[in-house]
Design an enzyme around this catalytic site. Structure first.
Site, PDB file in Angstrom:
ATOM      1  N   CYS A 176      86.886  11.678  70.435  1.00  0.00           N
ATOM      2  CA  CYS A 176      86.619  12.708  69.435  1.00  0.00           C
ATOM      3  C   CYS A 176      86.816  12.285  67.973  1.00  0.00           C
ATOM      4  CB  CYS A 176      87.340  14.016  69.733  1.00  0.00           C
ATOM      5  SG  CYS A 176      88.798  13.885  70.700  1.00  0.00           S
TER       6      CYS A 176
ATOM      7  N   ARG B 270      93.741   4.284  78.408  1.00  0.00           N
ATOM      8  CA  ARG B 270      94.967   5.078  78.388  1.00  0.00           C
ATOM      9  C   ARG B 270      96.012   4.357  79.219  1.00  0.00           C
ATOM     10  NH1 ARG B 270      92.467  11.167  79.421  1.00  0.00           N
ATOM     11  NH2 ARG B 270      91.046  11.079  77.649  1.00  0.00           N
TER      12      ARG B 270
ATOM     13  N   GLN C 297      83.946   7.750  79.618  1.00  0.00           N
ATOM     14  CA  GLN C 297      83.787   9.206  79.598  1.00  0.00           C
ATOM     15  C   GLN C 297      82.369   9.548  79.188  1.00  0.00           C
ATOM     16  OE1 GLN C 297      86.797  10.475  76.765  1.00  0.00           O
ATOM     17  NE2 GLN C 297      87.664  11.780  78.351  1.00  0.00           N
TER      18      GLN C 297
ATOM     19  N   ASP D 171      81.169  11.761  77.385  1.00  0.00           N
ATOM     20  CA  ASP D 171      81.674  12.727  76.426  1.00  0.00           C
ATOM     21  C   ASP D 171      80.542  13.345  75.615  1.00  0.00           C
ATOM     22  OD1 ASP D 171      83.685  14.047  75.152  1.00  0.00           O
ATOM     23  OD2 ASP D 171      84.767  12.233  74.566  1.00  0.00           O
TER      24      ASP D 171
ATOM     25  N   HIS E 247      80.358  16.101  71.937  1.00  0.00           N
ATOM     26  CA  HIS E 247      80.975  17.080  71.047  1.00  0.00           C
ATOM     27  C   HIS E 247      79.870  17.960  70.509  1.00  0.00           C
ATOM     28  CE1 HIS E 247      83.859  13.684  71.119  1.00  0.00           C
ATOM     29  NE2 HIS E 247      84.652  14.698  71.409  1.00  0.00           N
TER      30      HIS E 247
ATOM     31  N   LYS F 162      90.825  25.060  77.979  1.00  0.00           N
ATOM     32  CA  LYS F 162      89.702  24.353  78.588  1.00  0.00           C
ATOM     33  C   LYS F 162      89.306  24.942  79.931  1.00  0.00           C
ATOM     34  CE  LYS F 162      92.843  20.937  80.519  1.00  0.00           C
ATOM     35  NZ  LYS F 162      93.049  19.585  80.967  1.00  0.00           N
TER      36      LYS F 162
ATOM     37  N   HIS G 173      84.562  20.022  73.090  1.00  0.00           N
ATOM     38  CA  HIS G 173      84.565  18.696  73.707  1.00  0.00           C
ATOM     39  C   HIS G 173      84.127  18.961  75.136  1.00  0.00           C
ATOM     40  CE1 HIS G 173      87.881  17.138  70.984  1.00  0.00           C
ATOM     41  NE2 HIS G 173      88.041  18.436  70.880  1.00  0.00           N
TER      42      HIS G 173
END
Length: 635
Positions: A332, A361, A379, A381, A383, A462, A508
């Site tokens: 992000c 991570r 990911q 991902d 946005h 979420k 997200h």
RNA sequence: GCUGCUAUGGCUCAGCAGGUAGAGCACGUCCUUGGUAAGGACGAGGUCACCGGUUCAAAUCCGGUUAGCAGCUCCA
């Protein structure tokens, strides 16, 4: 006096009649099958005395609650047996779980699975003796006194923590007495099938800082046959284990040199790339644009985003030319920087920006598991930056897209709504607004979900989508997170209709979640038998003799021409042998070509999972294969 | 990270009680050209995860390290 039965019938019984006695008055068969009862909707012991006007329902092992009562009693029999074999141990808690039960116990000296035989023998003895199980209640001080007398310090702690007005009940079977809410079976002899399966550590009260106790897991079923079926099913499930299939099919490798960092092999890369292509195509159609942000960014940025404060222990850090940097654990902040590169008008919104982002991570070593939990993953991902009035529609759009993708693979999934955690940023109003926006979208779409109190991200609530693995564990894959915080922290803005600057709202979201995890689940879901469009090897061509290997090459070339992943097995082996190998490789289509086929220009088609073979011209086969791939048909 | 278990040729596993390693599959060579789930013969391949200890002697016993598995805790 009169009681009312489940079917509405009324029954006259004497004052002081128990549920068991009432059951036998209804029917002898039912009485024998009874393990508990429901009085006015509440689950109770069979020995519970009925009152005038009570509504009675008999619970048997066929009922979910009945099986739970049964398993609960199993855990108490386990506790009694353990106390007999190891008198110095202290009991903690012993609840019911799917398929069985467990009991947390504090042993003076550690036990191993070898001790199971002794414990199981003792349990069998208790069951054989058919000991009656009696309930009694005590006032708090007497309850504490009793448990202190038995030296059960964990039970004393539990009693002390019970709410003021709670009933403190005990169950006594023979010389063994345990604190328990109940209900229980009337006697131990009703247990027909149980087995202790594993041993593990578990923290007292689930708190990492408290003492680790020994947890003994067992399974229990109403009949021996059901238990046998369960173990057979577990064996089958283990064959689907993605780590095992990943090795067999050469999809990926987990090496000591990269703990938590999986290696993708050629077959696994086909899977990964095919998924990404599918994803990219779908997102283009849904109005997303795609970006890529760097893997390493300055510490400064992570402090600004709040990740440093909340997450620094799990971030990999480095120094570049003396400047502190961190490897991204999320995409992000990079996405925020891209948004800020130029001014935005309300006319640009919603802006859907996707990124296949590689994140790292530092998960604790004990958490790593195959592809399900790794330290580096991709990911899918995105946005979405939007106006407040666009929130509901955008969430719905993502939910629809997620559903579409999961359905493509035939997944069933569970939806959870996670609310504000303790350690979070932002105002209560923002959180309420965000949470109700998510809730509204789900409600309007008639989607069933569970609320997961306090499990949201630190920046917003979420919606999570959970998929199941082969042995029933669930893993979070998709997620939709509503965020009022990042736009604020990064001072994002757009120019509204009024010519003034406003703050956009951001979502997200990820659908696969982690491509690696999703691949792991896909492997187990299909047991390695991937549909044609996903299969690393789509077609294998087997010439019967060396004479036909040239024709086999021709068939292979024709398939490759259409982008089909085909290969020839030209070894001088018998056809039966080559078929066996191809089938073990789970190849969707195996084509056998001999003199006859070469002469006619045909192929003999063996479709995976289909007993009958058929003959088709080369062109016909190419056409069906191309069609099946394009339409992504699952078989 | 915590508790428990595991670690033997590319893979799946034997090796019971300490006396310097076995099988099947896979691999290589040769014979077999065979029509739908394993044709035959021969051969190559392992300092038994790593480090230390006990012992005349350790794959085997003990301690540590590393990695994996099950569970717990954690997962922005």
């Amino acid at each position: 006096m009169e009681i009312i039965l489940k079917n509405g019938d009324k029954l006259n019984v004497e004052v002081g009649t128990t549920c068991a006695k009432a059951a036998s008055a209804i029917s002898d068969g039912l009485a024998r099958a009874a393990v508990a009862a429901k009085v006015n909707g509440k689950l109770v012991d069979l020995c519970t005395v009925l009152n005038d006007g009570d509504k009675l329902e008999i619970v048997t092992l066929k009922d979910k609650e009945g099986l739970e009562v049964y398993r609960h009693t199993c855990s108490h029999v386990l506790a009694q047996a353990v106390k007999t074999v190891f008198p110095t141990c202290n009991l903690a808690i012993g609840p019911v779980i799917d398929n069985g039960f467990y009991y947390d116990i504090d042993f003076k000296t550690p036990i191993t699975q070898d001790d199971f035989v002794k414990i199981e023998t003792e349990m069998a003895k208790i069951i054989k003796s058919n000991i009656a199980i009696k309930r009694f209640e005590l006032p708090r001080d007497e309850a504490i006194q009793l448990m202190t007398k038995y030296n059960e310090k964990y039970k004393v702690e539990l009693i002390n923590d019970l709410p003021e007005d709670s009933v403190i009940s005990f169950y006594k079977q023979g010389s063994f007495t345990d604190l328990c809410r109940g209900p229980h079976l009337p006697s131990t002899g009703k247990i027909k099938a149980f087995k202790l399966v594993s041993i593990a550590g578990a923290y007292w009260r689930g708190d990492e800082k408290k003492k680790m106790l020994t947890r003994i897991y067992g399974v229990a079923f109403a009949t021996k046959d059901e238990m046998k079926a369960y173990f057979e099913m577990m064996e089958e499930a283990k064959k689907r284990d993605h780590i095992r299939i990943g090795k067999e099919m050469k999809l990926f490798a987990l090496l000591n040199e990269g703990k938590g960092f999986p290696f993708f092999l050629p077959n696994g890369m086909v899977l990964k790339n095919t998924l990404v292509d599918y994803w990219r195509d779908l997102h283009k159609r849904e109005g997303y644009v795609e970006i890529q942000t760097p893997i390493i960014l300055t510490r400064n940025l992570w402090e600004n985003s709040g990740h440093w404060e909340h997450y620094k222990d799990n971030m990999y850090t480095t120094k570049i030319d003396g400047e502190d940097c961190a490897v991204k654990p999320m995409n992000c902040p990079g996405g925020m920087l891209v948004y800020k590169l130029e001014p935005h008008s309300y006319k640009d919104l919603p802006l859907r920006v996707a990124e296949m982002g590689l994140v790292h991570r530092h998960e604790k070593s004990g958490q790593l598991h195959g592809l399900f939990r790794v330290r580096c993953f991709t990911q899918d991902d995105a946005h979405i930056f939007m106006l407040p009035e666009q929130i509901t529609d955008e969430i719905k759009g993502v939910v629809r897209l997620t559903d579409k993708i999961y359905k493509q693979f035939g997944f069933k999934y569970k939806v959870e709504l996670s609310t504000r955690p303790e350690d979070s940023m932002g105002s209560a109003e923002d959180w309420d607004l965000a949470t109700s926006a998510l809730q509204k979208a789900l409600d309007e779409m008639n989607i069933e979900y569970e609320i997961n109190e306090g499990d949201g991200a630190f920046y917003g609530p979420k919606i999570d989508f959970h998929l199941q693995d082969s042995i029933g564990r669930t893993w979070q894959c998709g997620t939709i997170q509503l965020d009022f915080q990042m736009p604020q922290r990064f001072d994002l803005e757009y120019v509204g209709e009024d010519g003034k600057k406003h703050r956009p709202i951001m979502i997200h979201r990820a659908i696969f979640g982690s491509i690696e995890r999703f691949i792991g689940i896909l492997i187990e879901h299909f047991a390695g038998k991937f549909p044609l469009w996903l299969a690393p090897k789509q077609v294998k061509i087997l010439p019967i003799t060396d004479r036909t290997s040239e024709y086999a090459d021709k068939v292979c070339a024709a398939l490759k021409e259409q982008g089909i992943r085909a290969e020839v097995d030209a070894r001088s082996e018998k056809i039966g042998y080559k078929i066996r190998e191809a089938k073990m490789e789970k190849v969707p289509y195996v084509l056998v070509v001999g003199d006859k086929e070469a002469e006619e220009g045909t192929v003999n088609v063996n479709k995976r999972g289909v007993e009958e073979k058929y003959s088709a011209t080369l062109d016909e086969f190419v056409e069906t294969a191309v069609k099946e791939i394009a339409q992504k048909i699952n078989f």
